[in-house]
Design an enzyme around this catalytic site. Structure first.
Site, PDB file in Angstrom:
ATOM      1  N   ARG A  81      17.482  -1.614  -1.494  1.00  0.00           N
ATOM      2  CA  ARG A  81      16.311  -1.068  -1.729  1.00  0.00           C
ATOM      3  C   ARG A  81      15.805   0.052  -0.645  1.00  0.00           C
ATOM      4  O   ARG A  81      15.463   1.009  -1.082  1.00  0.00           O
ATOM      5  CB  ARG A  81      15.088  -1.949  -2.034  1.00  0.00           C
ATOM      6  CG  ARG A  81      13.780  -1.249  -2.736  1.00  0.00           C
ATOM      7  CD  ARG A  81      12.777  -2.469  -3.211  1.00  0.00           C
ATOM      8  NE  ARG A  81      12.280  -2.973  -2.020  1.00  0.00           N
ATOM      9  CZ  ARG A  81      11.441  -4.166  -2.099  1.00  0.00           C
ATOM     10  NH1 ARG A  81      11.073  -4.515  -3.120  1.00  0.00           N
ATOM     11  NH2 ARG A  81      11.136  -4.904  -1.116  1.00  0.00           N
ATOM     12  N   LYS A 183       9.947   2.357  -1.694  1.00  0.00           N
ATOM     13  CA  LYS A 183       9.029   1.943  -1.070  1.00  0.00           C
ATOM     14  C   LYS A 183       8.692   2.752   0.025  1.00  0.00           C
ATOM     15  O   LYS A 183       9.043   2.929   1.267  1.00  0.00           O
ATOM     16  CB  LYS A 183       9.480   0.535  -0.193  1.00  0.00           C
ATOM     17  CG  LYS A 183       8.387  -0.413  -0.047  1.00  0.00           C
ATOM     18  CD  LYS A 183       8.829  -1.696   0.097  1.00  0.00           C
ATOM     19  CE  LYS A 183       8.067  -2.582   0.934  1.00  0.00           C
ATOM     20  NZ  LYS A 183       6.721  -2.963   0.033  1.00  0.00           N
ATOM     21  N   GLU A 219       1.426  -2.579 -11.891  1.00  0.00           N
ATOM     22  CA  GLU A 219       1.525  -3.336 -10.518  1.00  0.00           C
ATOM     23  C   GLU A 219       0.306  -3.321  -9.789  1.00  0.00           C
ATOM     24  O   GLU A 219      -0.698  -2.532 -10.238  1.00  0.00           O
ATOM     25  CB  GLU A 219       2.816  -3.409  -9.928  1.00  0.00           C
ATOM     26  CG  GLU A 219       2.827  -1.904  -9.233  1.00  0.00           C
ATOM     27  CD  GLU A 219       4.059  -1.934  -8.313  1.00  0.00           C
ATOM     28  OE1 GLU A 219       4.497  -2.913  -7.647  1.00  0.00           O
ATOM     29  OE2 GLU A 219       4.424  -0.887  -7.971  1.00  0.00           O
TER      30      GLU A 219
HETATM   31  N1  PLP Z   1       5.077  -3.791  -5.244  1.00  0.00           N
HETATM   32  C1  PLP Z   1       4.766  -3.120  -4.348  1.00  0.00           C
HETATM   33  C2  PLP Z   1       3.726  -1.974  -4.457  1.00  0.00           C
HETATM   34  C3  PLP Z   1       4.831  -3.511  -2.983  1.00  0.00           C
HETATM   35  O1  PLP Z   1       4.404  -3.127  -1.892  1.00  0.00           O
HETATM   36  C4  PLP Z   1       5.673  -4.815  -2.903  1.00  0.00           C
HETATM   37  C5  PLP Z   1       6.026  -5.378  -1.538  1.00  0.00           C
HETATM   38  O2  PLP Z   1       6.933  -5.474  -1.140  1.00  0.00           O
HETATM   39  C6  PLP Z   1       5.916  -5.517  -4.063  1.00  0.00           C
HETATM   40  C7  PLP Z   1       5.699  -4.961  -5.226  1.00  0.00           C
HETATM   41  C8  PLP Z   1       6.759  -6.717  -3.841  1.00  0.00           C
HETATM   42  O3  PLP Z   1       8.052  -6.667  -3.517  1.00  0.00           O
HETATM   43  P1  PLP Z   1       9.099  -7.671  -2.878  1.00  0.00           P
HETATM   44  O4  PLP Z   1       8.701  -8.860  -3.783  1.00  0.00           O
HETATM   45  O5  PLP Z   1      10.150  -7.150  -2.887  1.00  0.00           O
HETATM   46  O6  PLP Z   1       8.172  -7.813  -1.573  1.00  0.00           O
HETATM   47  C1  COI Z   2       5.397  -6.814   1.325  1.00  0.00           C
HETATM   48  O1  COI Z   2       5.088  -7.608   0.431  1.00  0.00           O
HETATM   49  O2  COI Z   2       6.277  -6.995   2.088  1.00  0.00           O
HETATM   50  C2  COI Z   2       4.627  -5.465   1.129  1.00  0.00           C
HETATM   51  O3  COI Z   2       5.037  -4.536   1.568  1.00  0.00           O
HETATM   52  C3  COI Z   2       3.506  -5.560   0.674  1.00  0.00           C
HETATM   53  C4  COI Z   2       2.321  -4.933   1.591  1.00  0.00           C
HETATM   54  C5  COI Z   2       1.145  -4.455   0.941  1.00  0.00           C
HETATM   55  C6  COI Z   2       2.078  -5.847   2.912  1.00  0.00           C
END
Ligand code: PLP
Ligand code: COI
Length: 340
Positions: A81, A183, A219
């Site tokens: 990612r 991200k 989200e």
């Molecule tokens: N959506 C957003 C905007 C986020 O910042 C995060 C955190 O990483 C997620 C979703 C969840 O992603 P992940 O499950 O890969 O941590």
């Molecule tokens: C994560 O879950 O790793 C994120 O980056 C979310 C952040 C808002 C702490």
């Protein structure tokens, strides 16, 4: 375990640990990278990141398992990612296998900060990259720094498993063909006003709608969303303007293959909210945080699971996912990277 930290009472905050991994990109290539005890970043005044926010990041965790091993959860997917984020932001990709190696190195070096099993705390890793040389015309930098720091964390939402209250936001977090699916730091900069405003109004988080029509659920500021339907299906929004959460992908797999539930990724309309039995936010930081109430401009939608506890399916998903991460439940092949 030499560190004097009250593991069981940690919030989601920054605590400096001993080592971070640093690699620099110059003249078209990455150096080998190294661990450093210096937590400070020194930059030129016109560095790309400072002027045009050329930066992206990742988030993953190291866990101490029931068998006292240290593991990471699917770091290869964070590597992938991040490479997608870099491409969209005209940044050089940090090679995916080197990303995983760097994760391994920085966790090993900070082993004493991986919280003990059973405390509910974990070691959060924050890989990130930024444009580091001077730019002034709007263009990508040609020098970059990739870093990973670690910090021990507790639950993202105070109270842990207690249901939270979220509101439907009037702000958008992503444009239809923008950067919602990567991200990028900029996605979070523009969510800061919305989250401060939400907190002022007594809400824990914002649910963003699809930016094109504002009729579909997307989200929250820092997590994806799942819902449970009356016929016990686990559903989650299909959209190309949300971050493809690794936790969400894993939960959908767990729902189907461990819990025998039906799952579906599909568009979810605002007016369907009243029909769901459970709702939860999912992400590395959020893990699986139950939502008790959604407020849509004064209209309150109280989930049948209520404000006191997690819904039944949310709890099963939570227990199974964290069981896999903490070594209590056998993981699908390739999900767990043993580090020490
Ligand atoms: N959506 C957003 C905007 C986020 O910042 C995060 C955190 O990483 C997620 C979703 C969840 O992603 P992940 O499950 O890969 O941590
Ligand atoms: C994560 O879950 O790793 C994120 O980056 C979310 C952040 C808002 C702490």
């Amino acid at each position: 375990m030499g560190k004097n930290i009250d593991w069981s009472n940690l919030g989601f905050g920054y605590i400096k640990t001993d080592y971070r991994f640093i690699s620099n990109y110059k003249d078209g290539k990455w150096d080998n990278g190294e661990l450093s005890t210096n937590s400070q970043v020194v930059l030129e005044e016109s560095a790309g990141v400072l002027q045009y926010a050329q930066t992206c990041f990742e988030g993953l965790k190291a866990y101490r398992t029931v068998h006292n091993k240290i593991v990471c959860f699917r770091p290869d997917l964070n590597a992938k990612r991040m490479s997608d984020s870099c491409k969209r932001l005209e940044m050089p990709v940090y090679p995916e296998e080197k990303f995983v190696e760097a994760v391994e190195k920085v966790v090993k070096a900070n082993e004493d900060y991986v919280p003990p099993y059973g405390t509910g705390a974990t070691l959060y890793l924050r890989p990130y990259m930024f444009g580091s040389n001077n730019v002034i015309g709007v263009k990508p930098a040609d020098e970059y720094q990739f870093r990973i720091f670690t910090t021990p964390v507790g639950p993202y939402f105070k109270g842990g498993a207690k249901p939270i209250v979220v509101r439907i936001s009037d702000f958008d977090r992503a444009a239809p063909k923008g950067t919602g699916h990567i991200k990028a730091g900029l996605n979070y900069a523009m969510s800061l006003h919305a989250i401060i405003d939400a907190h002022k109004q007594g809400f824990n988080e914002n649910i963003y709608l699809d930016p094109a029509t504002r009729t579909k659920i997307e989200e929250t500021g820092g997590a994806n969303i799942i819902f449970v339907t009356k016929d016990k299906k686990v559903i989650t929004p299909k959209s190309n303007t949300i971050l493809p959460s690794i936790t969400r992908r894993s939960l959908m797999y767990v729902a189907e293959h461990y819990l025998g539930l039906k799952t579906e990724e599909r568009e979810i309309h605002l007016e369907e909210l009243k029909d769901f039995t459970e709702c939860a936010l999912c992400g590395t930081a959020a893990v699986l945080s139950p939502v008790g109430k959604i407020v849509d401009h004064g209209k309150e939608i109280v989930l049948p699971s209520g404000m006191n506890e997690m819904g039944e399916i949310t709890k099963n998903l939570y227990d199974t996912l964290t069981g896999i991460q903490m070594g209590r439940i056998e993981a699908p092949k390739g999900w767990i990277k043993v580090i020490a």
